[in-house]
Every structure is written in structure tokens, then in C-alpha cells.
Design a protein around this motif. Sequence first.
Motif, PDB file in Angstrom:
ATOM      1  N   ASP A   1       0.837  -1.158   0.019  1.00 17.94           N
ATOM      2  CA  ASP A   1       0.091   0.077  -0.015  1.00 17.94           C
ATOM      3  C   ASP A   1       0.713   1.350  -0.021  1.00 17.94           C
ATOM      4  O   ASP A   1       0.516   2.175  -0.524  1.00 17.94           O
ATOM      5  N   ALA A   2       1.743   1.328   0.833  1.00 14.45           N
ATOM      6  CA  ALA A   2       2.762   2.255   1.035  1.00 14.45           C
ATOM      7  C   ALA A   2       3.643   2.678  -0.415  1.00 14.45           C
ATOM      8  O   ALA A   2       3.671   3.770  -0.894  1.00 14.45           O
ATOM      9  N   ARG A   3       4.032   1.461  -1.045  1.00 15.10           N
ATOM     10  CA  ARG A   3       4.762   1.684  -2.284  1.00 15.10           C
ATOM     11  C   ARG A   3       3.939   2.044  -3.424  1.00 15.10           C
ATOM     12  O   ARG A   3       4.412   2.799  -4.389  1.00 15.10           O
ATOM     13  N   LYS A   4       2.575   1.762  -3.578  1.00  9.41           N
ATOM     14  CA  LYS A   4       1.730   2.402  -4.566  1.00  9.41           C
ATOM     15  C   LYS A   4       1.797   3.862  -4.804  1.00  9.41           C
ATOM     16  O   LYS A   4       1.875   4.392  -5.733  1.00  9.41           O
ATOM     17  N   ASP A   5       1.719   4.485  -3.571  1.00  7.60           N
ATOM     18  CA  ASP A   5       1.767   5.918  -3.596  1.00  7.60           C
ATOM     19  C   ASP A   5       3.290   6.638  -3.916  1.00  7.60           C
ATOM     20  O   ASP A   5       3.409   7.495  -4.806  1.00  7.60           O
ATOM     21  N   LEU A   6       4.355   5.801  -3.399  1.00  3.60           N
ATOM     22  CA  LEU A   6       5.516   6.316  -3.692  1.00  3.60           C
ATOM     23  C   LEU A   6       5.905   5.980  -5.361  1.00  3.60           C
ATOM     24  O   LEU A   6       6.295   6.930  -6.058  1.00  3.60           O
ATOM     25  N   GLU A   7       5.346   5.024  -5.890  1.00  5.42           N
ATOM     26  CA  GLU A   7       5.516   4.715  -7.288  1.00  5.42           C
ATOM     27  C   GLU A   7       4.742   5.278  -8.187  1.00  5.42           C
ATOM     28  O   GLU A   7       4.903   5.453  -9.368  1.00  5.42           O
ATOM     29  N   GLN A   8       3.595   6.183  -7.711  1.00 10.14           N
ATOM     30  CA  GLN A   8       2.905   7.112  -8.517  1.00 10.14           C
ATOM     31  C   GLN A   8       3.746   8.261  -8.976  1.00 10.14           C
ATOM     32  O   GLN A   8       3.614   9.028  -9.920  1.00 10.14           O
ATOM     33  N   ILE A   9       4.771   8.425  -8.064  1.00 11.35           N
ATOM     34  CA  ILE A   9       5.650   9.676  -8.335  1.00 11.35           C
ATOM     35  C   ILE A   9       6.973   9.149  -8.994  1.00 11.35           C
ATOM     36  O   ILE A   9       7.399   9.879 -10.200  1.00 11.35           O
ATOM     37  N   TRP A  10       7.669   8.061  -8.636  1.00  9.95           N
ATOM     38  CA  TRP A  10       9.032   7.625  -9.119  1.00  9.95           C
ATOM     39  C   TRP A  10       9.417   6.210  -8.546  1.00  9.95           C
ATOM     40  O   TRP A  10       8.823   5.853  -7.721  1.00  9.95           O
ATOM     41  N   LEU A  11      10.237   5.631  -9.339  1.00  8.07           N
ATOM     42  CA  LEU A  11      10.926   4.468  -8.615  1.00  8.07           C
ATOM     43  C   LEU A  11      12.117   4.692  -8.190  1.00  8.07           C
ATOM     44  O   LEU A  11      13.017   5.389  -9.131  1.00  8.07           O
ATOM     45  N   PRO A  12      12.512   4.760  -7.203  1.00  8.38           N
ATOM     46  CA  PRO A  12      13.754   5.093  -6.353  1.00  8.38           C
ATOM     47  C   PRO A  12      14.925   4.850  -7.022  1.00  8.38           C
ATOM     48  O   PRO A  12      14.869   3.363  -7.491  1.00  8.38           O
ATOM     49  N   ASN A  13      15.899   5.377  -7.295  1.00  4.75           N
ATOM     50  CA  ASN A  13      17.070   4.946  -7.934  1.00  4.75           C
ATOM     51  C   ASN A  13      17.963   4.308  -6.776  1.00  4.75           C
ATOM     52  O   ASN A  13      17.670   4.232  -5.785  1.00  4.75           O
ATOM     53  N   GLU A  14      19.128   3.848  -7.117  1.00  6.46           N
ATOM     54  CA  GLU A  14      19.912   3.036  -6.309  1.00  6.46           C
ATOM     55  C   GLU A  14      20.220   3.849  -5.121  1.00  6.46           C
ATOM     56  O   GLU A  14      19.925   3.125  -4.110  1.00  6.46           O
ATOM     57  N   THR A  15      20.590   4.694  -4.851  1.00  7.47           N
ATOM     58  CA  THR A  15      21.054   5.568  -3.728  1.00  7.47           C
ATOM     59  C   THR A  15      19.676   5.579  -2.791  1.00  7.47           C
ATOM     60  O   THR A  15      19.733   5.327  -1.717  1.00  7.47           O
ATOM     61  N   TRP A  16      18.584   6.018  -3.490  1.00 11.37           N
ATOM     62  CA  TRP A  16      17.430   6.011  -2.453  1.00 11.37           C
ATOM     63  C   TRP A  16      16.757   4.754  -2.286  1.00 11.37           C
ATOM     64  O   TRP A  16      16.228   4.504  -1.202  1.00 11.37           O
ATOM     65  N   GLN A  17      16.992   3.692  -3.043  1.00 13.52           N
ATOM     66  CA  GLN A  17      16.709   2.338  -2.769  1.00 13.52           C
ATOM     67  C   GLN A  17      17.415   1.613  -1.478  1.00 13.52           C
ATOM     68  O   GLN A  17      16.845   1.032  -0.477  1.00 13.52           O
ATOM     69  N   LYS A  18      18.754   1.954  -1.463  1.00 12.53           N
ATOM     70  CA  LYS A  18      19.653   1.714  -0.336  1.00 12.53           C
ATOM     71  C   LYS A  18      19.180   2.294   0.767  1.00 12.53           C
ATOM     72  O   LYS A  18      19.192   1.841   2.032  1.00 12.53           O
ATOM     73  N   PHE A  19      18.673   3.710   0.576  1.00 13.62           N
ATOM     74  CA  PHE A  19      18.356   4.355   1.980  1.00 13.62           C
ATOM     75  C   PHE A  19      17.152   3.713   2.460  1.00 13.62           C
ATOM     76  O   PHE A  19      17.037   3.718   3.734  1.00 13.62           O
ATOM     77  N   ILE A  20      16.086   3.736   1.626  1.00 10.44           N
ATOM     78  CA  ILE A  20      14.700   3.075   2.281  1.00 10.44           C
ATOM     79  C   ILE A  20      15.025   1.640   2.869  1.00 10.44           C
ATOM     80  O   ILE A  20      14.624   1.570   4.030  1.00 10.44           O
ATOM     81  N   GLU A  21      15.919   0.857   2.341  1.00 11.25           N
ATOM     82  CA  GLU A  21      16.200  -0.229   3.126  1.00 11.25           C
ATOM     83  C   GLU A  21      17.034   0.010   4.612  1.00 11.25           C
ATOM     84  O   GLU A  21      16.796  -0.696   5.423  1.00 11.25           O
ATOM     85  N   GLN A  22      18.014   0.742   4.404  1.00 13.03           N
ATOM     86  CA  GLN A  22      18.809   1.331   5.446  1.00 13.03           C
ATOM     87  C   GLN A  22      17.786   1.537   6.688  1.00 13.03           C
ATOM     88  O   GLN A  22      17.795   1.218   7.798  1.00 13.03           O
ATOM     89  N   VAL A  23      16.963   2.536   5.994  1.00 13.87           N
ATOM     90  CA  VAL A  23      15.895   3.142   7.296  1.00 13.87           C
ATOM     91  C   VAL A  23      14.996   1.962   7.724  1.00 13.87           C
ATOM     92  O   VAL A  23      14.660   1.943   9.067  1.00 13.87           O
ATOM     93  N   VAL A  24      14.478   1.302   6.916  1.00 17.66           N
ATOM     94  CA  VAL A  24      13.274   0.230   7.448  1.00 17.66           C
ATOM     95  C   VAL A  24      14.158  -0.866   8.222  1.00 17.66           C
ATOM     96  O   VAL A  24      13.925  -1.317   9.265  1.00 17.66           O
ATOM     97  N   GLU A  25      15.428  -1.316   7.988  1.00 14.02           N
ATOM     98  CA  GLU A  25      16.333  -2.385   8.829  1.00 14.02           C
ATOM     99  C   GLU A  25      16.595  -1.360  10.006  1.00 14.02           C
ATOM    100  O   GLU A  25      16.478  -1.895  11.234  1.00 14.02           O
ATOM    101  N   HIS A  26      17.129  -0.046  10.189  1.00 16.60           N
ATOM    102  CA  HIS A  26      16.972   0.685  11.375  1.00 16.60           C
ATOM    103  C   HIS A  26      16.034   0.623  12.492  1.00 16.60           C
ATOM    104  O   HIS A  26      16.161   0.551  13.495  1.00 16.60           O
ATOM    105  N   TYR A  27      14.761   0.833  11.801  1.00 15.64           N
ATOM    106  CA  TYR A  27      13.470   1.105  12.798  1.00 15.64           C
ATOM    107  C   TYR A  27      12.898  -0.165  13.090  1.00 15.64           C
ATOM    108  O   TYR A  27      12.033  -0.340  13.756  1.00 15.64           O
ATOM    109  N   GLN A  28      13.235  -1.206  12.512  1.00 17.87           N
ATOM    110  CA  GLN A  28      12.666  -2.709  12.875  1.00 17.87           C
ATOM    111  C   GLN A  28      13.304  -3.333  13.876  1.00 17.87           C
ATOM    112  O   GLN A  28      14.258  -3.192  14.376  1.00 17.87           O
TER     113      GLN A  28
END
Length: 161
Positions: A134-161
Motif C-alpha cells: 500500500d505504501a509503495r503504490k503512492d511512492l511509485e505514482q511519483i517515481w521508482l527510487p534510484n539505487e541511492t534512494w533504494q539503499k536508503f529506504i532499506e537502511q531506514v527500514v532495517e534501522h527501525y525494525q
Amino acid sequence: MIGDRGKNSMSHHSIEDIYNFLKLSDAIATSGQPTEEQFLAIRESGYQIVVNLALPESPNALPDEKQVVEAQGMQYKNIPVVWDNPTLEDVAQFFSIMEDHSDKNIFVHCAANMRVSAFMYLYRRIHKGMSDDDARKDLEQIWLPNETWQKFIEQVVEHYQ
């Protein structure tokens, strides 16, 4: 066409006309950089806080955006997120603003709604318990994150889990 002027005078102040505008909920909307006039439409649409994730030198940035927003009676927060280097500190500051003002209507923007869509994706996943799909649907309406941002997203998710 002059006779039609009164009818259309509001059309250039429509919040939906803001670049990459996306309403995520009754209380949160996002976009790219609004013009000075569009901040009036943001206020008229009931938003109380503007959060800007762009840098002062980002494309189309308003040099006096804080004054423009505050003159409309809205609060202004700026977290200048470096495009090629988003940080855990940036996202922690963003989460804090969103949580501290969760009782208000918040308008979040950056230059093109790319930083914002990634931050909102993370906020909704981590703080609102929204599913990845559900969260990704809205993100992908705007763009598909590039490598820098994909890594950042993974880093943040890991950090807060």
C-alpha cells in the motif's frame, strides 16, 4: 475571453495544479515545489504546516519560502535533504515533525516530490503500520527510487525494525 475571467480566476490557484501533487490522506498531501501563489491554495485547502525537504538552492526554490508560508499563517519546517545523500538523521527529524504535528493538516514538499514520496513511504510503513504494497503504490505514482534512494529506504527500514 475577458468575460470568462472571473470564472477561471481560481483555476490557477488550485492545489491539484501543484507539480506532482498527491493527496495521501485527509490530513497529509505532498508535492514538488509550489509557487508563491500556490501556498495560498495550500492554506485555503486547510493545511496548517508546510514541511520542505528541498535545499534552498534546489530548482525553483523560493528564496523567502519561510516568510511566504508564515505570512499565510502556516507553520514552516525545513529539513534540507541532500539528494545524493539522504541520512538517518534527516528521516528521524522528519518522523519527529510528523508525529509532533499528527493532529494537524500537513503539506510536505520538495523540488519534485521524490524525496518526499520516499520519506512518506517510510513514515507510513514505520509509524503508521501500512503494508509495503500500500505504501509503495503512492511512492511509485511519483517515481521508482534510484539505487541511492533504494539503499536508503532499506537502511531506514532495517534501522527501525
